[in-house]
Write an enzyme that holds these catalytic residues in place. Structure first.
Site, PDB file in Angstrom:
ATOM      1  N   ARG A  38       0.820  -1.219   0.000  1.00 38.03           N
ATOM      2  CA  ARG A  38       0.000   0.000   0.000  1.00 38.03           C
ATOM      3  C   ARG A  38       0.855   1.272   0.000  1.00 38.03           C
ATOM      4  O   ARG A  38       0.457   2.284  -0.567  1.00 38.03           O
ATOM      5  CB  ARG A  38      -0.944  -0.006   1.196  1.00 38.03           C
ATOM      6  CG  ARG A  38      -2.098  -0.958   0.971  1.00 38.03           C
ATOM      7  CD  ARG A  38      -3.099  -0.917   2.088  1.00 38.03           C
ATOM      8  NE  ARG A  38      -4.385  -1.423   1.627  1.00 38.03           N
ATOM      9  CZ  ARG A  38      -5.322  -1.912   2.437  1.00 38.03           C
ATOM     10  NH1 ARG A  38      -5.120  -1.948   3.729  1.00 38.03           N
ATOM     11  NH2 ARG A  38      -6.463  -2.345   1.944  1.00 38.03           N
ATOM     12  N   LYS A 204     -19.062 -16.962   1.544  1.00 36.07           N
ATOM     13  CA  LYS A 204     -20.486 -16.938   1.815  1.00 36.07           C
ATOM     14  C   LYS A 204     -21.328 -16.191   0.792  1.00 36.07           C
ATOM     15  O   LYS A 204     -20.936 -15.151   0.280  1.00 36.07           O
ATOM     16  CB  LYS A 204     -20.712 -16.291   3.196  1.00 36.07           C
ATOM     17  CG  LYS A 204     -20.407 -17.274   4.324  1.00 36.07           C
ATOM     18  CD  LYS A 204     -20.025 -16.610   5.624  1.00 36.07           C
ATOM     19  CE  LYS A 204     -21.098 -15.704   6.182  1.00 36.07           C
ATOM     20  NZ  LYS A 204     -20.576 -14.952   7.345  1.00 36.07           N
ATOM     21  N   GLY A 354     -10.428  -8.766  -1.248  1.00 37.78           N
ATOM     22  CA  GLY A 354      -9.175  -8.890  -0.519  1.00 37.78           C
ATOM     23  C   GLY A 354      -8.542 -10.258  -0.631  1.00 37.78           C
ATOM     24  O   GLY A 354      -7.356 -10.383  -0.950  1.00 37.78           O
ATOM     25  N   GLY A 377     -12.930  -4.153   0.902  1.00 40.31           N
ATOM     26  CA  GLY A 377     -14.293  -3.673   1.163  1.00 40.31           C
ATOM     27  C   GLY A 377     -14.750  -2.643   0.143  1.00 40.31           C
ATOM     28  O   GLY A 377     -15.893  -2.671  -0.316  1.00 40.31           O
TER      29      GLY A 377
HETATM   30  P1  ADP Z   1     -12.793 -11.930  -1.051  1.00 39.53           P
HETATM   31  O1  ADP Z   1     -12.049 -11.394   0.136  1.00 39.53           O
HETATM   32  O2  ADP Z   1     -11.919 -12.060  -2.263  1.00 39.53           O
HETATM   33  O3  ADP Z   1     -14.054 -11.153  -1.323  1.00 39.53           O
HETATM   34  P2  ADP Z   1     -14.105 -13.942   0.561  1.00 39.53           P
HETATM   35  O4  ADP Z   1     -13.674 -13.238   1.796  1.00 39.53           O
HETATM   36  O5  ADP Z   1     -15.533 -13.910   0.211  1.00 39.53           O
HETATM   37  O6  ADP Z   1     -13.238 -13.439  -0.705  1.00 39.53           O
HETATM   38  O7  ADP Z   1     -13.734 -15.502   0.673  1.00 39.53           O
HETATM   39  C1  ADP Z   1     -12.446 -15.990   0.836  1.00 39.53           C
HETATM   40  C2  ADP Z   1     -12.434 -17.259   1.640  1.00 39.53           C
HETATM   41  O8  ADP Z   1     -13.345 -18.220   1.132  1.00 39.53           O
HETATM   42  C3  ADP Z   1     -11.091 -17.923   1.613  1.00 39.53           C
HETATM   43  O9  ADP Z   1     -10.503 -17.832   2.895  1.00 39.53           O
HETATM   44  C4  ADP Z   1     -11.374 -19.356   1.219  1.00 39.53           C
HETATM   45  O10 ADP Z   1     -10.670 -20.314   1.981  1.00 39.53           O
HETATM   46  C5  ADP Z   1     -12.866 -19.482   1.491  1.00 39.53           C
HETATM   47  N1  ADP Z   1     -13.491 -20.557   0.695  1.00 39.53           N
HETATM   48  C6  ADP Z   1     -13.476 -20.714  -0.642  1.00 39.53           C
HETATM   49  N2  ADP Z   1     -14.091 -21.860  -1.005  1.00 39.53           N
HETATM   50  C7  ADP Z   1     -14.528 -22.437   0.128  1.00 39.53           C
HETATM   51  C8  ADP Z   1     -15.232 -23.657   0.431  1.00 39.53           C
HETATM   52  N3  ADP Z   1     -15.613 -24.474  -0.543  1.00 39.53           N
HETATM   53  N4  ADP Z   1     -15.505 -23.923   1.718  1.00 39.53           N
HETATM   54  C9  ADP Z   1     -15.105 -23.094   2.705  1.00 39.53           C
HETATM   55  N5  ADP Z   1     -14.430 -21.939   2.489  1.00 39.53           N
HETATM   56  C10 ADP Z   1     -14.148 -21.611   1.227  1.00 39.53           C
HETATM   57 MG    MG Z   2     -12.406 -11.593   2.277  1.00 37.02          MG
END
Ligand code: ADP
Ligand code: MG
Length: 397
Positions: A38, A204, A354, A377
């Site tokens: 950053r 999620k 992230g 975010g």
């Molecule tokens: P981002 O930060 O890119 O928006 P998220 O925070 O929504 O992404 O999700 C990232 C997390 O999702 C990772 O830590 C990953 O391990 C988890 N993840 C991905 N696939 C699965 C799965 N099938 N079951 C449980 N966790 C998962």
């Molecule tokens: Mg995340």
């Protein structure tokens, strides 16, 4: 509408307030900066200002300040040292956020000089003045400068005194990093070149409802992997065993499946294991043969192929959310496969999110995307199609 940038304003001899995002990760034990990305990303704007003969007055938040004891480990002092090293130039650090010491240091700053003052969230101890955008604080900070440059995209989804508050008192223009984020993420949301394909994953559904809905409106196809795929598979009536599932989102998933039709593409196979561990035995299976004691931790190879084919010919690709538990080697192949497929396209390819950004960097794909957003975010909020207060408060051209 196009925003004014630091290139559109006179800087020579002026006191230039610069909101940067120096919210860097630090080692809890040693207090050392573990990733200075950053700071590095903010350098072009800072260098430009000082090259033009402006006086750069920098500030940022770092972590959260809820009690007095939080101050020491969230001081920007180590950031000032790292910045000085990276800029190869003295950086005057002022260990307060207001008052005569800060004002005198600003008065003494020479043209082309750089000053960083202390963590803006130190003001949160006294009634959350920074985080609640206390009007007096924004007005005070604005009074310290002649012009305001906002380069903190990571904070753009917040309505804080150090971005929106200052901007409501003096003219605000964007820095180069902010400009780049607006160009790529804003461009993908508002004005993408088609075919436009979004790939969504991560943990999620509930975190991403608004993102899924907005991208289904804008994109030609939305490919869904990651933990969220299982809520959709269950909505289709499949057994998903112990996979991540949000039962209270099944109705939502059903309605999306109905309205989106072919636009929404779901995995056809998965990698499943009996426990959430890299040591667990695992197997590949079709999505209609997941056993009651198994959990899906990645998309399978047939799905990687399905998604790669769906991506062919795309001109804009937005990726948000890993395809599996990429942090564990045995469940990283889906994310690697999708990274590889995106990296080989002749398209504008963007990562917002992230953990997705962390995955691409960790898996060695950082240089092969057009743009990796610096704000988790903020990029999610942008992809939801919402206005970001930090961007809305930048002057239009
Ligand atoms: P981002 O930060 O890119 O928006 P998220 O925070 O929504 O992404 O999700 C990232 C997390 O999702 C990772 O830590 C990953 O391990 C988890 N993840 C991905 N696939 C699965 C799965 N099938 N079951 C449980 N966790 C998962
Ligand atoms: Mg995340």
């Amino acid at each position: 509408m196009a925003k004014k940038t630091v290139k559109d304003v006179e800087l020579k001899g002026r006191k230039v307030l610069v909101r940067v995002d120096f919210n860097v990760p630090m080692d809890k034990e040693t207090g050392e900066i573990t990733d200075d990305n950053r700071i590095v990303q903010a350098l072009p704007t800072i260098r430009y200002i000082i090259d033009q003969g402006g006086k750069a007055i920098l500030f940022s938040h770092l972590g959260k300040i809820k009690k007095k004891e939080d101050k020491e480990k969230n001081s920007l002092s180590p950031v000032a040292m790292r910045l000085s090293h990276l800029l190869e130039k003295d950086v005057r650090f002022v260990s307060v956020t207001r008052g005569p010491v800060l004002e005198k240091a600003i008065d003494e700053l020479k043209d082309g000089g750089v000053l960083l003052f202390e963590n803006t969230r130190f003001e949160d101890l006294d009634g959350k003045k920074e985080s609640k955008n206390d009007p007096e604080l924004g007005k005070y900070w604005a009074s310290l400068g002649d012009i305001f440059v906002n380069d903190a995209f990571g904070t753009a989804h917040r309505n804080h005194a150090s971005n929106v508050g200052i901007a409501s008192n003096i003219e605000c223009v964007s820095g180069f990093l902010m400009e780049k984020e607006i160009k790529f993420i804003g461009g993908a949301v508002d004005n993408p070149t088609h075919p436009y394909i979004a790939i969504l994953g991560g943990a999620k559904v509930s975190d991403k409802i608004a993102v899924i809905e907005n991208l289904l409106k804008k994109a030609d196809k939305v490919l869904v992997g990651g933990g969220m795929m299982f809520t959709f598979l269950k909505a289709k009536g499949l057994n998903i065993g112990k996979s991540l599932c949000e039962d209270d989102r099944i109705e939502f998933a059903k309605s999306l499946l109905e309205t989106a039709g072919d636009k929404l593409v779901l995995p056809i196979d998965a990698v499943v294991a009996k426990s959430f561990s890299n040591d667990a035995e695992f197997r590949q299976t079709s999505v209609d043969d997941i056993k009651a004691d198994e959990m899906g931790l990645d998309i399978g190879p047939k799905t990687v192929e399905l998604f790669s084919n769906a991506l062919q010919g795309a001109k804009t690709v937005v990726w948000n959310g890993p395809m599996g538990v990429f942090e564990m080697e045995n469940f990283a192949k889906g994310t690697i496969g999708v990274c590889e497929a995106i990296a080989n396209l002749d398209a504008t390819t963007i990562i917002g999110g992230g953990d997705s950004a962390a995955a691409a960097i960790q898996l060695g794909y950082a240089d092969r995307f057009t743009h990796i957003s610096t704000g988790g975010g903020a990029s999610l909020t942008y992809l939801e199609g919402k206005a970001l207060p930090g961007i809305a408060s930048i002057a239009n051209q």
